[in-house]
Motif scaffolding. Structure first.
Motif, short mmCIF file in Angstrom:
data_model
loop_
_atom_site.label_atom_id
_atom_site.label_comp_id
_atom_site.label_asym_id
_atom_site.label_seq_id
_atom_site.Cartn_x
_atom_site.Cartn_y
_atom_site.Cartn_z
N ARG A 1 -10.58 8.17 0.72
CA ARG A 1 -10.29 8.64 2.08
C ARG A 1 -11.50 7.78 2.98
O ARG A 1 -10.96 7.66 4.09
CB ARG A 1 -10.32 10.25 2.15
N ARG B 1 -8.08 3.24 -3.10
CA ARG B 1 -9.11 3.48 -2.21
C ARG B 1 -9.18 4.90 -1.64
O ARG B 1 -8.23 5.59 -1.68
CB ARG B 1 -8.78 2.63 -0.88
N ASP C 1 -12.19 4.98 2.69
CA ASP C 1 -11.97 3.45 2.50
C ASP C 1 -12.43 2.58 1.60
O ASP C 1 -12.48 1.35 1.49
CB ASP C 1 -11.50 2.62 3.79
N ASP C 2 -13.22 3.12 0.61
CA ASP C 2 -13.98 2.51 -0.26
C ASP C 2 -12.98 2.25 -1.59
O ASP C 2 -12.29 3.07 -2.06
CB ASP C 2 -15.12 3.43 -0.76
N PRO C 3 -13.17 0.93 -1.86
CA PRO C 3 -12.27 0.39 -3.02
C PRO C 3 -12.66 0.91 -4.42
O PRO C 3 -13.85 0.85 -4.84
CB PRO C 3 -12.20 -1.07 -3.03
N GLY D 1 -6.33 9.10 0.59
CA GLY D 1 -6.53 7.50 -0.07
C GLY D 1 -5.45 7.03 -0.18
O GLY D 1 -4.31 7.32 0.52
N GLU E 1 -3.47 0.03 -3.62
CA GLU E 1 -2.93 -1.15 -3.14
C GLU E 1 -2.53 -2.06 -4.27
O GLU E 1 -3.32 -2.19 -5.16
CB GLU E 1 -3.99 -2.06 -2.26
N GLU F 1 0.71 -1.11 -0.07
CA GLU F 1 -0.06 0.00 0.06
C GLU F 1 0.89 1.31 0.05
O GLU F 1 2.08 1.36 0.70
CB GLU F 1 -0.85 -0.07 1.17
N ARG G 1 0.54 5.80 -0.35
CA ARG G 1 -0.12 6.98 -0.34
C ARG G 1 0.03 7.94 -1.57
O ARG G 1 -0.77 8.83 -1.93
CB ARG G 1 0.06 7.82 0.87
#
Length: 189
Positions: free
Chosen positions: A83, A81, A85-87, A120, A123, A55, A57
């Protein structure tokens, strides 16, 4: 991960044919695992193939991102993702793997990698390693693991780890695999 216990026993010249041959297997396996981890840490090379998730940033460069280990054989997925944390899955056609023994990269197939929203993350899931088993390892790295594991085994009774340098034979075997970093790891490095 299948470890080469038989090869390690032979390397140590441990006797065989006794009813308690497997008594030390857990100890031998622990030294092999420690040696594998040490060689991987020193070289940045993954010896036995496995999957990773990394992961970050922000991208180092908008068009390509060096991966933290080598050799990488496959990018499994790239997900951004927000902020919350929604993919947000990224289409596999928008990026590609640039394989390299020293510095593999994930690169955009277009002009740039997908933007990472403020707060966000991205990944990257990937497969790295020389192969699925011990047999695919370059011979010199396999020998380095056995030598280092034997060193750990022979010095197992020491009360505290010496923290000294790596045994010369091991160092000489892994030197060519070590990544040389220049320019402070910046975009040109």
């Amino acid at each position: 991960m299948a470890l080469p216990l038989a090869q390690f026993r032979a390397h140590l010249r441990l006797g065989t044919g006794f009813s308690d041959d497997d008594v030390q297997d857990a100890v031998l396996e622990s030294f092999l695992r420690a040696a594998l981890a040490t060689i991987e840490a020193r070289t940045g090379k993954i010896l036995i193939e496995r999957d990773f998730s990394w992961e970050l940033r922000q991208w180092r460069d908008g068009g390509e991102q060096p991966l933290p280990v080598a050799p990488v054989s496959l990018i499994l997925s790239l997900t951004v993702r927000d902020r919350m944390d929604d993919p947000i899955p990224v289409e596999a056609t928008s990026y590609k793997l640039i394989p390299d023994m020293q510095r593999p990269m994930v690169a955009a197939t277009g002009t740039c990698l997908p933007s990472i929203p403020t707060g966000g993350a991205a990944e990257i899931r990937f497969t790295a390693g020389f192969g699925p088993g011990w047999a695919e390892l370059p011979a010199d790295l396999g020998q380095a693991v056995l030598l280092l594991a034997a060193h750990y085994y022979e010095h197992r009774a020491e009360a505290a780890p010496s923290g000294g340098p790596m045994p010369f034979g091991v160092s000489s075997l892994i030197d060519r695999y070590r990544t040389v970093r220049i320019l402070g790891g910046g975009p040109g490095a």
